[in-house]
Write a protein that holds these residues in place. Structure first.
Motif, PDB file in Angstrom:
ATOM      1  N   ALA A  64      61.831  89.550  28.611  1.00 38.38           N
ATOM      2  CA  ALA A  64      62.311  88.466  29.792  1.00 38.38           C
ATOM      3  C   ALA A  64      63.289  88.873  30.499  1.00 38.38           C
ATOM      4  CB  ALA A  64      62.253  87.087  28.871  1.00 38.38           C
ATOM      5  N   LEU A  65      64.327  89.267  30.131  1.00 39.11           N
ATOM      6  CA  LEU A  65      65.509  89.753  30.706  1.00 39.11           C
ATOM      7  C   LEU A  65      65.237  90.706  31.632  1.00 39.11           C
ATOM      8  CD1 LEU A  65      68.433  89.263  30.904  1.00 39.11           C
ATOM      9  CD2 LEU A  65      69.107  91.126  29.447  1.00 39.11           C
ATOM     10  N   THR A  68      63.103  89.183  34.388  1.00 37.29           N
ATOM     11  CA  THR A  68      64.029  88.467  35.593  1.00 37.29           C
ATOM     12  C   THR A  68      64.657  89.164  36.515  1.00 37.29           C
ATOM     13  OG1 THR A  68      64.112  86.671  33.714  1.00 37.29           O
ATOM     14  CG2 THR A  68      65.719  86.813  35.451  1.00 37.29           C
ATOM     15  N   ILE A  71      62.112  90.983  38.875  1.00 37.77           N
ATOM     16  CA  ILE A  71      61.600  89.925  39.893  1.00 37.77           C
ATOM     17  C   ILE A  71      62.646  89.505  40.716  1.00 37.77           C
ATOM     18  CG2 ILE A  71      60.761  87.517  40.029  1.00 37.77           C
ATOM     19  CD1 ILE A  71      59.349  88.583  37.418  1.00 37.77           C
ATOM     20  N   MET A  72      63.944  89.323  40.309  1.00 38.70           N
ATOM     21  CA  MET A  72      65.031  89.008  41.198  1.00 38.70           C
ATOM     22  C   MET A  72      65.569  89.974  42.224  1.00 38.70           C
ATOM     23  SD  MET A  72      64.946  85.600  40.688  1.00 38.70           S
ATOM     24  CE  MET A  72      66.583  85.277  41.955  1.00 38.70           C
ATOM     25  N   TRP A 114      54.388  77.818  37.691  1.00 39.58           N
ATOM     26  CA  TRP A 114      55.571  79.098  37.111  1.00 39.58           C
ATOM     27  C   TRP A 114      56.784  78.529  37.312  1.00 39.58           C
ATOM     28  CZ3 TRP A 114      54.934  83.445  35.168  1.00 39.58           C
ATOM     29  CH2 TRP A 114      53.375  84.212  35.335  1.00 39.58           C
ATOM     30  N   ASN A 115      57.303  77.419  38.395  1.00 41.09           N
ATOM     31  CA  ASN A 115      58.587  76.982  38.525  1.00 41.09           C
ATOM     32  C   ASN A 115      58.992  76.087  37.559  1.00 41.09           C
ATOM     33  OD1 ASN A 115      58.868  78.646  40.565  1.00 41.09           O
ATOM     34  ND2 ASN A 115      58.281  77.036  42.232  1.00 41.09           N
ATOM     35  N   VAL A 143      71.246  77.972  34.033  1.00 41.48           N
ATOM     36  CA  VAL A 143      70.005  78.090  34.512  1.00 41.48           C
ATOM     37  C   VAL A 143      69.801  77.017  35.767  1.00 41.48           C
ATOM     38  CG1 VAL A 143      67.407  77.616  34.085  1.00 41.48           C
ATOM     39  CG2 VAL A 143      68.921  78.963  32.573  1.00 41.48           C
ATOM     40  N   MET A 147      69.064  78.973  39.436  1.00 44.49           N
ATOM     41  CA  MET A 147      67.712  78.637  39.901  1.00 44.49           C
ATOM     42  C   MET A 147      67.903  78.068  41.273  1.00 44.49           C
ATOM     43  SD  MET A 147      65.302  77.227  37.096  1.00 44.49           S
ATOM     44  CE  MET A 147      64.175  76.224  38.238  1.00 44.49           C
TER      45      MET A 147
END
Length: 158
Positions: A64-65, A68, A71-72, A114-115, A143, A147
């Motif tokens: 997941a890290l 993330t 994706i970012m 997703w959000n 978070v 976000m």
């Protein structure tokens, strides 16, 4: 309740591969049409996610890290390249209304899913966290801040 959580997670795990393949169809034209390739891709992604889950929480956390950051990264690059060209006068709201007849409802539902997904699973992880009464509220604040920046920074750039 626990039963609702299990049902929701099962539906989520079943939907993720389909949503991902829907996005991949723009890059891989063969995935646009129903058939063996699309079905095998969905099944393969589902099996991969299941494998990660069964390997344990630490592998899921590291994956997941990594995802993330992966994706970012384009957003961070986009924002860094766009900072010199910011024009705050363009931030005025003009025609804010959306004509629902012209909206792509499938993409809208995918984006909403997703959000807002997985904010309810904090209670599931509380047993794995050291000092949850302190750590979880701090994590939620981080978070929330990240976000907010992740959404507003690319919008501000243009």
């Amino acid at each position: 309740t626990g039963v609702q959580s299990v049902l929701f997670r099962s539906a989520g795990v079943a939907l993720y591969p389909i949503i991902l393949v829907d996005y991949l169809r723009f890059v891989v034209p063969a995935l646009r049409y129903p058939g063996l390739l699309r079905g095998a891709t969905v099944a393969g992604i589902g099996l991969g996610l299941t494998f990660l889950n069964h390997r344990g929480l630490l592998l899921v956390a590291h994956t997941a890290l990594f995802l993330t950051v992966f994706i970012m990264l384009p957003f961070l690059i986009f924002v860094a390249l766009g900072l010199p060209q910011i024009q705050p006068r363009l931030w005025e709201f003009h025609n804010v209304g959306v004509a629902f007849t012209t909206m792509d409802s499938r993409t809208f539902v995918h984006t909403i899913f997703w959000n807002v997904n997985y904010f309810d699973c904090i209670s599931t992880l509380a047993g794995e966290v050291h000092n949850p009464s302190r750590t979880i509220p701090r994590a939620l604040l981080w978070v929330l801040g990240l976000m907010t920046v992740a959404y507003l920074a690319p919008l501000a750039i243009g």
